[in-house]
Design an enzyme around this catalytic site. Sequence first.
Site, PDB file in Angstrom:
ATOM      1  N   SER A 153       0.867  -1.129   0.049  1.00  0.00           N
ATOM      2  CA  SER A 153      -0.038   0.229  -0.138  1.00  0.00           C
ATOM      3  C   SER A 153       0.841   1.356   0.029  1.00  0.00           C
ATOM      4  O   SER A 153       2.145   1.204   0.639  1.00  0.00           O
ATOM      5  CB  SER A 153      -0.915   0.096   1.176  1.00  0.00           C
ATOM      6  OG  SER A 153      -1.125   1.177   1.420  1.00  0.00           O
TER       7      SER A 153
ATOM      8  N   HIS B 250      -0.184  -0.997  -4.680  1.00  0.00           N
ATOM      9  CA  HIS B 250      -1.734  -1.064  -4.279  1.00  0.00           C
ATOM     10  C   HIS B 250      -1.834   0.418  -4.130  1.00  0.00           C
ATOM     11  O   HIS B 250      -1.439   0.920  -2.913  1.00  0.00           O
ATOM     12  CB  HIS B 250      -1.825  -2.111  -3.102  1.00  0.00           C
ATOM     13  CG  HIS B 250      -3.144  -1.935  -2.593  1.00  0.00           C
ATOM     14  ND1 HIS B 250      -4.093  -3.036  -2.754  1.00  0.00           N
ATOM     15  CD2 HIS B 250      -3.840  -1.134  -1.701  1.00  0.00           C
ATOM     16  CE1 HIS B 250      -5.187  -2.630  -2.090  1.00  0.00           C
ATOM     17  NE2 HIS B 250      -5.008  -1.537  -1.309  1.00  0.00           N
TER      18      HIS B 250
ATOM     19  N   ASP C  16      -4.282   3.061  -2.610  1.00  0.00           N
ATOM     20  CA  ASP C  16      -5.451   2.983  -1.733  1.00  0.00           C
ATOM     21  C   ASP C  16      -6.048   4.586  -2.100  1.00  0.00           C
ATOM     22  O   ASP C  16      -5.545   5.323  -1.629  1.00  0.00           O
ATOM     23  CB  ASP C  16      -5.099   3.067  -0.284  1.00  0.00           C
ATOM     24  CG  ASP C  16      -4.946   1.647   0.224  1.00  0.00           C
ATOM     25  OD1 ASP C  16      -3.863   1.380   0.808  1.00  0.00           O
ATOM     26  OD2 ASP C  16      -5.744   0.871  -0.285  1.00  0.00           O
TER      27      ASP C  16
ATOM     28  N   MET D  47      -9.105   6.896  -1.570  1.00  0.00           N
ATOM     29  CA  MET D  47     -10.176   7.286  -0.882  1.00  0.00           C
ATOM     30  C   MET D  47     -10.848   8.800  -0.973  1.00  0.00           C
ATOM     31  O   MET D  47      -9.908   9.376  -1.350  1.00  0.00           O
ATOM     32  CB  MET D  47      -9.605   7.427   0.627  1.00  0.00           C
ATOM     33  CG  MET D  47      -8.764   5.857   1.127  1.00  0.00           C
ATOM     34  SD  MET D  47      -8.294   6.073   2.814  1.00  0.00           S
ATOM     35  CE  MET D  47      -7.265   4.424   2.989  1.00  0.00           C
TER      36      MET D  47
ATOM     37  N   HIS E 153      -7.386   0.645  -5.492  1.00  0.00           N
ATOM     38  CA  HIS E 153      -8.301  -0.012  -4.414  1.00  0.00           C
ATOM     39  C   HIS E 153      -9.344   1.375  -4.334  1.00  0.00           C
ATOM     40  O   HIS E 153      -8.840   2.010  -3.526  1.00  0.00           O
ATOM     41  CB  HIS E 153      -7.656  -0.469  -3.041  1.00  0.00           C
ATOM     42  CG  HIS E 153      -8.687  -0.909  -2.048  1.00  0.00           C
ATOM     43  ND1 HIS E 153      -7.985  -1.038  -0.529  1.00  0.00           N
ATOM     44  CD2 HIS E 153      -9.956  -0.873  -1.867  1.00  0.00           C
ATOM     45  CE1 HIS E 153      -9.082  -1.326   0.112  1.00  0.00           C
ATOM     46  NE2 HIS E 153     -10.373  -1.415  -0.578  1.00  0.00           N
TER      47      HIS E 153
ATOM     48  N   MET F 260     -11.973   3.006  -2.552  1.00  0.00           N
ATOM     49  CA  MET F 260     -12.857   3.361  -1.450  1.00  0.00           C
ATOM     50  C   MET F 260     -13.524   4.472  -1.607  1.00  0.00           C
ATOM     51  O   MET F 260     -13.228   5.579  -0.871  1.00  0.00           O
ATOM     52  CB  MET F 260     -11.823   3.254  -0.033  1.00  0.00           C
ATOM     53  CG  MET F 260     -11.231   1.845   0.051  1.00  0.00           C
ATOM     54  SD  MET F 260      -9.957   1.917   1.305  1.00  0.00           S
ATOM     55  CE  MET F 260      -8.588   1.978   0.450  1.00  0.00           C
TER      56      MET F 260
ATOM     57  N   MET G 278     -11.147  -7.414   3.216  1.00  0.00           N
ATOM     58  CA  MET G 278     -10.424  -6.464   3.892  1.00  0.00           C
ATOM     59  C   MET G 278     -10.233  -7.195   5.438  1.00  0.00           C
ATOM     60  O   MET G 278     -11.415  -7.675   6.005  1.00  0.00           O
ATOM     61  CB  MET G 278     -11.614  -5.522   4.381  1.00  0.00           C
ATOM     62  CG  MET G 278     -11.427  -4.495   2.936  1.00  0.00           C
ATOM     63  SD  MET G 278      -9.969  -3.867   2.290  1.00  0.00           S
ATOM     64  CE  MET G 278      -9.336  -2.681   3.664  1.00  0.00           C
TER      65      MET G 278
ATOM     66  N   ASP H 266      -5.962  -7.571   3.128  1.00  0.00           N
ATOM     67  CA  ASP H 266      -5.540  -5.941   3.023  1.00  0.00           C
ATOM     68  C   ASP H 266      -5.744  -5.610   4.482  1.00  0.00           C
ATOM     69  O   ASP H 266      -7.027  -5.310   4.704  1.00  0.00           O
ATOM     70  CB  ASP H 266      -6.430  -5.328   1.942  1.00  0.00           C
ATOM     71  CG  ASP H 266      -6.032  -3.824   1.923  1.00  0.00           C
ATOM     72  OD1 ASP H 266      -6.624  -3.177   1.111  1.00  0.00           O
ATOM     73  OD2 ASP H 266      -4.865  -3.398   2.561  1.00  0.00           O
TER      74      ASP H 266
ATOM     75  N   SER I  91       2.178  -0.590   6.578  1.00  0.00           N
ATOM     76  CA  SER I  91       3.168  -0.093   7.755  1.00  0.00           C
ATOM     77  C   SER I  91       4.126  -1.301   7.960  1.00  0.00           C
ATOM     78  O   SER I  91       5.306  -0.825   8.144  1.00  0.00           O
ATOM     79  CB  SER I  91       2.281   0.142   8.941  1.00  0.00           C
ATOM     80  OG  SER I  91       1.059  -0.719   9.093  1.00  0.00           O
TER      81      SER I  91
HETATM   82  C1  DX5 Z   1      -6.798   0.638   4.534  1.00  0.00           C
HETATM   83  C2  DX5 Z   1      -6.129   0.079   3.352  1.00  0.00           C
HETATM   84  C3  DX5 Z   1      -5.090  -0.772   3.322  1.00  0.00           C
HETATM   85  C4  DX5 Z   1      -3.989  -0.288   4.460  1.00  0.00           C
HETATM   86  C5  DX5 Z   1      -2.756  -1.398   4.630  1.00  0.00           C
HETATM   87  O1  DX5 Z   1      -8.035   1.176   4.169  1.00  0.00           O
HETATM   88  O2  DX5 Z   1      -6.932  -0.384   2.233  1.00  0.00           O
HETATM   89  O3  DX5 Z   1      -4.349  -0.786   2.175  1.00  0.00           O
HETATM   90  O4  DX5 Z   1      -3.607   0.896   4.078  1.00  0.00           O
HETATM   91  O5  DX5 Z   1      -1.967  -0.799   5.791  1.00  0.00           O
HETATM   92  P1  DX5 Z   1      -1.377  -1.635   6.811  1.00  0.00           P
HETATM   93  O6  DX5 Z   1      -0.815  -2.693   6.048  1.00  0.00           O
HETATM   94  O7  DX5 Z   1      -0.612  -0.386   7.467  1.00  0.00           O
HETATM   95  O8  DX5 Z   1      -2.463  -2.123   7.661  1.00  0.00           O
HETATM   96 ZN    ZN Z   2      -6.117  -1.054   0.340  1.00  0.00          ZN
END
Ligand code: DX5
Ligand code: ZN
Length: 223
Positions: free
Chosen positions: A10, A35, A37, A39, A68, A70, A139, A175, A198
Site C-alpha cells: 500500500s 496497491h 489506496d 479514498m 483500491h 474506497m 479486508m 489487506d 506499515s
Molecule cells: C486501509 C487500506 C489498506 C491499509 C494497509 O483502508 O485499504 O491498504 O492501508 O495498511 P497496513 O498494512 O498498515 O494495515
Molecule cells: Zn487497500
Amino acid sequence: MNRPVLIAPSILPADFARLGEECLSLQEAGVDRIHWDIMDGVFVPNLTVGPDVVASIRPLLSIDFEAHLMVVDPDLLIPRYIEAGCSTILVHAEACTHLHRTLSIIADLGATPAVALNPHTPPEAISQVRDLLGMVLVMTVNPGFGGQSYIVEMESKVARIAEMLEGYDCDIEVDGGIGPSTIAAAAKAGANVFVSGSALFNAPEGLTHATADLRQRAEEARS
Ligand code: DX5
Ligand code: ZN
C-alpha cells in the site's frame, strides 16, 4: 490451481513528498505490484490521491498498479484510474448498486475486475459475479487508515471464499494489518495476494528483506 504469492504494498505509509522515489524503492525491493489506496473522504473518513498522481508515477515503474477504490461512486472514477495506468481495479461491493454491471465495465475497458469486501460483508456477496472476477479482496481491517490491527476473524471468510472460488481463475487478496505475524495464517486460509503498508515501510531491516520475508512466509504457509 496453485496461484502465485504476490506482494502488493500500500502507498498509504509512503512519504508523499517523495512518492515517485518511494514507489521506485518498492519496485527495486522486489514487490509485485503497487496497491494504490484511493479514498474519497465519504466512503471512508480519509482522502488520498487522484488519478493524475497515479498517472505521474506510472512511467517511472514497470510493475503493475492496482487501484483500491474506497469511494462512494466507483463508476465515475473507474475509467480515470485505468487511463492512469492501473491494470486491476478493486471496487467495494458495498459501494456498488449494480456490481455485475460495474465489473463488466472494468473488463470492457481492458482492466482486471476485482471486488473488495468490508469485514461485515458476507462471502456470499460474490456468489453471482464469480465468473467476472479476477480477484477478491477480503479486508482484514475496516478501511480508511493504515497501521490498524488485523481482524483474525476474517480468516474463516477467506477460507469460505477460497471454497467458493474453486474452479474459477481468481486471486484472493487480503489487506490490512498484514505483516510477519499475520501473513502465514492469511495464506493458509487461502489468500495469495498480500497488501502490506506499515509492516513493510516500518521494517527495521529495510524493504528488500521485508518483502522477501513476507513472500517466504506466505509461500511456506501455502505449500
Ligand atoms: C486501509 C487500506 C489498506 C491499509 C494497509 O483502508 O485499504 O491498504 O492501508 O495498511 P497496513 O498494512 O498498515 O494495515
Ligand atoms: Zn487497500
